[in-house]
Write a protein that holds these residues in place. Sequence first.
Motif, mmCIF file in Angstrom:
data_model
loop_
_atom_site.group_PDB
_atom_site.id
_atom_site.type_symbol
_atom_site.label_atom_id
_atom_site.label_comp_id
_atom_site.label_asym_id
_atom_site.label_seq_id
_atom_site.Cartn_x
_atom_site.Cartn_y
_atom_site.Cartn_z
ATOM 1 N N ILE A 19 0.876 -1.168 0.000
ATOM 2 C CA ILE A 19 0.000 0.000 0.000
ATOM 3 C C ILE A 19 0.914 1.219 0.000
ATOM 4 O O ILE A 19 1.865 1.294 0.786
ATOM 5 C CB ILE A 19 -0.929 0.033 1.234
ATOM 6 C CG1 ILE A 19 -1.732 -1.269 1.347
ATOM 7 C CG2 ILE A 19 -1.887 1.221 1.140
ATOM 8 C CD1 ILE A 19 -2.602 -1.345 2.604
ATOM 9 N N LEU A 20 0.658 2.162 -0.902
ATOM 10 C CA LEU A 20 1.476 3.362 -1.000
ATOM 11 C C LEU A 20 0.597 4.547 -1.357
ATOM 12 O O LEU A 20 -0.558 4.384 -1.767
ATOM 13 C CB LEU A 20 2.585 3.183 -2.041
ATOM 14 C CG LEU A 20 2.153 2.799 -3.462
ATOM 15 C CD1 LEU A 20 3.008 3.516 -4.494
ATOM 16 C CD2 LEU A 20 2.297 1.285 -3.662
ATOM 17 N N SER A 21 1.135 5.732 -1.187
ATOM 18 C CA SER A 21 0.385 6.941 -1.524
ATOM 19 C C SER A 21 0.688 7.350 -2.957
ATOM 20 O O SER A 21 1.631 6.853 -3.579
ATOM 21 C CB SER A 21 0.758 8.078 -0.568
ATOM 22 O OG SER A 21 2.081 8.522 -0.826
ATOM 23 N N ASN A 22 -0.103 8.282 -3.476
ATOM 24 C CA ASN A 22 0.112 8.714 -4.860
ATOM 25 C C ASN A 22 1.371 9.557 -5.024
ATOM 26 O O ASN A 22 1.746 9.903 -6.146
ATOM 27 C CB ASN A 22 -1.107 9.470 -5.393
ATOM 28 C CG ASN A 22 -1.454 10.685 -4.546
ATOM 29 O OD1 ASN A 22 -0.812 10.963 -3.532
ATOM 30 N ND2 ASN A 22 -2.487 11.407 -4.951
ATOM 31 N N SER A 23 2.048 9.867 -3.921
ATOM 32 C CA SER A 23 3.349 10.528 -4.016
ATOM 33 C C SER A 23 4.489 9.519 -3.927
ATOM 34 O O SER A 23 5.661 9.898 -3.959
ATOM 35 C CB SER A 23 3.498 11.572 -2.901
ATOM 36 O OG SER A 23 3.517 10.945 -1.625
ATOM 37 N N GLY A 24 4.144 8.228 -3.815
ATOM 38 C CA GLY A 24 5.162 7.180 -3.773
ATOM 39 C C GLY A 24 5.623 6.806 -2.381
ATOM 40 O O GLY A 24 6.513 5.965 -2.226
ATOM 41 N N PRO A 75 -6.062 8.836 -3.602
ATOM 42 C CA PRO A 75 -4.632 9.040 -3.345
ATOM 43 C C PRO A 75 -3.921 7.800 -2.808
ATOM 44 O O PRO A 75 -2.736 7.856 -2.497
ATOM 45 C CB PRO A 75 -4.643 10.148 -2.288
ATOM 46 C CG PRO A 75 -5.909 9.916 -1.532
ATOM 47 C CD PRO A 75 -6.908 9.420 -2.540
ATOM 48 N N ILE A 76 -4.644 6.683 -2.685
ATOM 49 C CA ILE A 76 -4.066 5.456 -2.124
ATOM 50 C C ILE A 76 -3.970 4.396 -3.211
ATOM 51 O O ILE A 76 -4.950 4.104 -3.897
ATOM 52 C CB ILE A 76 -4.917 4.946 -0.943
ATOM 53 C CG1 ILE A 76 -4.952 6.003 0.169
ATOM 54 C CG2 ILE A 76 -4.364 3.633 -0.403
ATOM 55 C CD1 ILE A 76 -5.926 5.693 1.281
ATOM 56 N N TYR A 77 -2.776 3.837 -3.368
ATOM 57 C CA TYR A 77 -2.531 2.793 -4.359
ATOM 58 C C TYR A 77 -2.274 1.469 -3.637
ATOM 59 O O TYR A 77 -1.530 1.429 -2.649
ATOM 60 C CB TYR A 77 -1.300 3.121 -5.217
ATOM 61 C CG TYR A 77 -1.394 4.398 -6.024
ATOM 62 C CD1 TYR A 77 -2.618 5.024 -6.270
ATOM 63 C CD2 TYR A 77 -0.245 4.987 -6.555
ATOM 64 C CE1 TYR A 77 -2.693 6.189 -7.011
ATOM 65 C CE2 TYR A 77 -0.310 6.150 -7.306
ATOM 66 C CZ TYR A 77 -1.536 6.751 -7.528
ATOM 67 O OH TYR A 77 -1.608 7.908 -8.264
ATOM 68 N N LEU A 78 -2.875 0.410 -4.146
ATOM 69 C CA LEU A 78 -2.647 -0.930 -3.606
ATOM 70 C C LEU A 78 -2.136 -1.818 -4.731
ATOM 71 O O LEU A 78 -2.657 -1.773 -5.857
ATOM 72 C CB LEU A 78 -3.928 -1.520 -3.013
ATOM 73 C CG LEU A 78 -4.541 -0.723 -1.852
ATOM 74 C CD1 LEU A 78 -5.657 0.189 -2.357
ATOM 75 C CD2 LEU A 78 -5.075 -1.648 -0.764
ATOM 76 N N VAL A 79 -1.112 -2.618 -4.436
ATOM 77 C CA VAL A 79 -0.471 -3.447 -5.455
ATOM 78 C C VAL A 79 -0.228 -4.843 -4.887
ATOM 79 O O VAL A 79 0.185 -4.995 -3.735
ATOM 80 C CB VAL A 79 0.878 -2.838 -5.909
ATOM 81 C CG1 VAL A 79 1.500 -3.686 -7.016
ATOM 82 C CG2 VAL A 79 0.700 -1.396 -6.374
ATOM 83 N N CYS A 80 -0.501 -5.853 -5.706
ATOM 84 C CA CYS A 80 -0.167 -7.236 -5.362
ATOM 85 C C CYS A 80 0.747 -7.788 -6.447
ATOM 86 O O CYS A 80 0.449 -7.674 -7.636
ATOM 87 C CB CYS A 80 -1.429 -8.093 -5.252
ATOM 88 S SG CYS A 80 -1.093 -9.844 -4.928
ATOM 89 N N ILE A 81 1.868 -8.364 -6.050
ATOM 90 C CA ILE A 81 2.782 -9.039 -6.977
ATOM 91 C C ILE A 81 2.787 -10.513 -6.601
ATOM 92 O O ILE A 81 3.180 -10.879 -5.491
ATOM 93 C CB ILE A 81 4.201 -8.452 -6.906
ATOM 94 C CG1 ILE A 81 4.173 -6.955 -7.235
ATOM 95 C CG2 ILE A 81 5.133 -9.188 -7.865
ATOM 96 C CD1 ILE A 81 5.526 -6.276 -7.127
ATOM 97 N N LEU A 97 -10.372 -5.897 -0.401
ATOM 98 C CA LEU A 97 -10.535 -6.175 1.025
ATOM 99 C C LEU A 97 -9.425 -5.515 1.842
ATOM 100 O O LEU A 97 -9.674 -5.042 2.963
ATOM 101 C CB LEU A 97 -10.557 -7.682 1.271
ATOM 102 C CG LEU A 97 -11.843 -8.403 0.836
ATOM 103 C CD1 LEU A 97 -11.683 -9.913 0.973
ATOM 104 C CD2 LEU A 97 -13.044 -7.928 1.661
ATOM 105 N N MET A 98 -8.205 -5.473 1.306
ATOM 106 C CA MET A 98 -7.117 -4.766 1.993
ATOM 107 C C MET A 98 -7.479 -3.289 2.162
ATOM 108 O O MET A 98 -7.263 -2.694 3.227
ATOM 109 C CB MET A 98 -5.819 -4.902 1.192
ATOM 110 C CG MET A 98 -5.232 -6.299 1.163
ATOM 111 S SD MET A 98 -4.378 -6.751 2.689
ATOM 112 C CE MET A 98 -2.904 -5.745 2.568
ATOM 113 N N TYR A 99 -8.038 -2.708 1.105
ATOM 114 C CA TYR A 99 -8.457 -1.306 1.180
ATOM 115 C C TYR A 99 -9.591 -1.142 2.188
ATOM 116 O O TYR A 99 -9.613 -0.184 2.974
ATOM 117 C CB TYR A 99 -8.895 -0.830 -0.201
ATOM 118 C CG TYR A 99 -9.365 0.610 -0.244
ATOM 119 C CD1 TYR A 99 -8.487 1.652 0.035
ATOM 120 C CD2 TYR A 99 -10.679 0.922 -0.565
ATOM 121 C CE1 TYR A 99 -8.910 2.978 -0.006
ATOM 122 C CE2 TYR A 99 -11.114 2.238 -0.610
ATOM 123 C CZ TYR A 99 -10.226 3.264 -0.328
ATOM 124 O OH TYR A 99 -10.649 4.566 -0.368
ATOM 125 N N GLY A 100 -10.527 -2.089 2.189
ATOM 126 C CA GLY A 100 -11.612 -2.047 3.165
ATOM 127 C C GLY A 100 -11.092 -2.120 4.590
ATOM 128 O O GLY A 100 -11.596 -1.430 5.485
#
Length: 445
Positions: A19-24, A75-81, A97-100
Amino acid sequence: MFQDDASSSWRKRKKHFFILSNSGKPIYSRYGDEHKLAGFSATLQAIISFVENSGDHIKFVRAGKHQIVFLVKGPIYLVCISCTEESYEGLRGQLELMYGQLLLILTKSVNKCFEKNPRFDMATLLGGTDAVFLSLIHAFSWNPATFLHAYTCLPLAQSTRQAASAVLQDIADSGVLFALLMCEHKVISLVGAQKATLHPDDILLLANFILSSGSFRTSESFVPICLPRYNPMAYLHAYVHFFDEHTYVTLLTTRSDAFYDLKDSRAHIQNALLKSNVLIEVQRSLHENALRVEDLPTNPSSQSASHPPESSQDISSQSLSSEMAIGGPGGLWHFIYKSIYLDQFVSSEFPSPISNKKQKKGLYKAYQKLYASMHDKATGPHKTQFRRDEDYVLFCWITQDFELYAAFNPLADKTQAIKMCNRVCQWVRDLENEIFVYGESTLSW
């Protein structure tokens, strides 16, 4: 814990969540130290921004065996690799669900902090919640609620559940928004105020938050929480009390000054549950009332269910070998039944052929793929699906009333599998008053 993206052990992990912000700025990472992953987070942010600057939205990227799934929430980014061969839809659902879970802790109002300061460091607000996110990630490999979007109930005699519901109803009538009595992640009874609805995903996230935080078990608690499906912008206040190691009550209210009123309500609930022996029956159910495929009745009490239509693909039948016939009749190993109307599901215990953790995780991944395939909007929806591979036979049957997912040993006969699925459906119908929170008298929504 202190791995970074240059570490070989970090790179060998099969499934990462970020989980990261839109500013990285890094907010959360499943593995490694977020601060040491600042450069990696900035790279992920740059990929998302590059695609958005071209007027498009990035969904996923495939790189060899790896799939990188992106979910942008303001403004919140979620990524799964992941290199676990899970579907895009399944991984995206996990990110949702992580965002929830994040919203349950902070509410969507946290977006205002980014509007005031684009470089706002949200990680400080989530201090001490790593265990909550890690518990949810683990649930992706064992809890069907994470992809079925339904909740499961503790099997109980109808009279016992009605006794529990009656006392919760009294409390709900006195101003509580939601009252939930649960045993671990299973619902015993839940009641809502008039016109208030509780989404199964909110039940999942709330139970995960409570069960993964050790402090709730040691003393009564009163904490602000957000139910993202109910209202993502505002906090409710949750009173939580454990009656024993497994059983707890959660009372949700809009009032921030309701602690002592809810404490009195809890005492009333506890006395009523003790007098009606509900807590004793709950403990008994934990050890005795699990559904086992070995107990599938030979002749269900009511008329048999209608047969699912045959798949158009002809799959040859093979005889069962004696060593693989362990489990239920017809080679049945496991099943999950979801009531569409109730948004509830029930699943059987694992038999001896699926005994270790790796086998159980493998079956749940297979179920997740089957679910995604059945609900694929591009090619479906589908009514039935029959799959055979070296590990098991999978059969799925969806009607307007229910969804059934069943696993059989890999040599199971197709015709027999269909017969067993009919028997499972009838068995569930015969037990519905014990395995579901059933009937409008229980809920005042």
